[in-house]
Design a protein around this motif. Structure first.
Motif, short mmCIF file in Angstrom:
data_model
loop_
_atom_site.label_atom_id
_atom_site.label_comp_id
_atom_site.label_asym_id
_atom_site.label_seq_id
_atom_site.Cartn_x
_atom_site.Cartn_y
_atom_site.Cartn_z
N GLN A 1 0.82 -1.21 0.00
CA GLN A 1 0.00 0.00 0.00
C GLN A 1 0.86 1.27 0.00
O GLN A 1 0.41 2.32 -0.48
CB GLN A 1 -0.93 0.01 1.21
N LEU A 2 2.07 1.17 0.52
CA LEU A 2 2.97 2.33 0.50
C LEU A 2 3.33 2.75 -0.92
O LEU A 2 3.73 3.89 -1.14
CB LEU A 2 4.24 2.02 1.30
N ASN A 3 3.20 1.85 -1.87
CA ASN A 3 3.49 2.19 -3.26
C ASN A 3 2.63 3.34 -3.76
O ASN A 3 3.03 4.06 -4.69
CB ASN A 3 3.27 0.98 -4.17
N GLY A 4 1.46 3.52 -3.15
CA GLY A 4 0.54 4.53 -3.67
C GLY A 4 0.45 5.81 -2.87
O GLY A 4 -0.30 6.72 -3.26
N VAL A 5 1.20 5.94 -1.79
CA VAL A 5 0.98 7.10 -0.92
C VAL A 5 1.85 8.32 -1.28
O VAL A 5 1.67 9.38 -0.70
CB VAL A 5 1.21 6.73 0.57
#
Length: 282
Positions: free
Chosen positions: A227-231
């Protein structure tokens, strides 16, 4: 020249120089080049802490650093612990950070015999004219203590996050993208703290989350890592909106799990108002 060879040369030159200076008494290497766990790689810098009679003499000018190699630049800097240091860049792109403190401070620290927090993961003596430098070296290297979660700490971070979320949204609407990026860094600090708390909730309080996001790919759960890929967004309004939404989604998921696990209250009215505002303006 390989980095390991360069830094060994720096250390040797420092030792030779330090022995000749009557006002330089103790020096240590700390950080990655003294660590056994996650030891230095070729891109790691060298951190030297030295104790001298008068720190101002070494902080007011940097010509003394030129004794150790071909210096490109040295920048005065106040570190996170409140100490003063020189961030030095040598020819070849090699960095050495010189942290400078007084002999009086060292004597007080040595009298207590308590290792410095900075030294707990790894440290070694570079120069010792006092015979007492070993007192600040831990008997066994281990992880440093991180901030444990408390009801007060959680309440502060959760309110801070939602405050920053609406502030960021307003800057994106105004197309103040530079300001938004600056505040987004603060938002990500809150997110990181929450991730650390979450991982300790899942794996136990002794679980090692390092600091400042170091080695995060190794200690964070894979679903969170994905999910960190999108923040993190690009420098445009549309992608900044997307990144903010994904940051909110991840943060809310983790923070609500923490609140449920520790039986902490959650600011429902604040969250509802922030979400409504963002939905109405995106």
């Amino acid at each position: 020249m390989k980095s390991e060879e360069f830094y060994q040369q720096i250390e040797q030159r420092f030792i030779e120089w330090g022995r000749e200076q009557t006002d330089v008494h103790v020096a240590y290497v700390a950080g990655s080049r003294a660590r056994l766990d996650h030891a230095a790689d070729e891109y790691s810098d060298l951190d030297i802490l030295l104790y001298v009679d008068d720190p101002k003499q070494y902080l007011n000018e940097n010509n003394w650093i030129r004794n150790f190699g071909n210096l490109n630049t040295a920048i005065p800097f106040q570190n996170g612990g409140g100490g003063l240091e020189w961030l030095s860049l040598f020819e070849g792109g090699y960095q050495v950070d010189f942290v400078i403190d007084s002999l009086t401070v060292f004597q007080e620290q040595a009298a207590k015999g308590v290792p410095l927090d900075w030294f707990r993961r790894g440290s070694r003596i570079l120069l010792d004219k006092t015979g007492t430098a070993q007192r600040l070296i831990p008997e066994q290297f281990e992880k440093t203590d991180s901030s444990p979660i408390t009801a007060e700490g959680f309440a502060f971070t959760v309110n801070t996050f939602w405050f920053l979320a609406i502030y960021l949204a307003k800057q994106i609407v105004r197309n103040e993208l530079w300001t938004a990026k600056l505040r987004d860094a603060e938002c990500k600090q809150v997110l990181l703290q929450t991730i650390e708390w979450y991982e300790k909730m899942v794996h136990g309080e002794s679980y090692d989350t390092w600091h400042a996001g170091r080695f995060i790919s190794e200690w964070v759960d894979q679903d969170v890592f994905q999910q960190l890929n999108g923040v993190f967004g690009r420098f445009d309004a549309a992608d900044s909106w997307r990144a903010l939404q994904e940051t909110i989604t991840l943060y809310e998921d983790l923070s609500r799990k923490l609140a449920a696990h520790y039986d902490y209250s959650y600011p429902e009215e604040l969250v509802s108002e922030v979400k409504q505002w963002i939905q109405a303006h995106k």
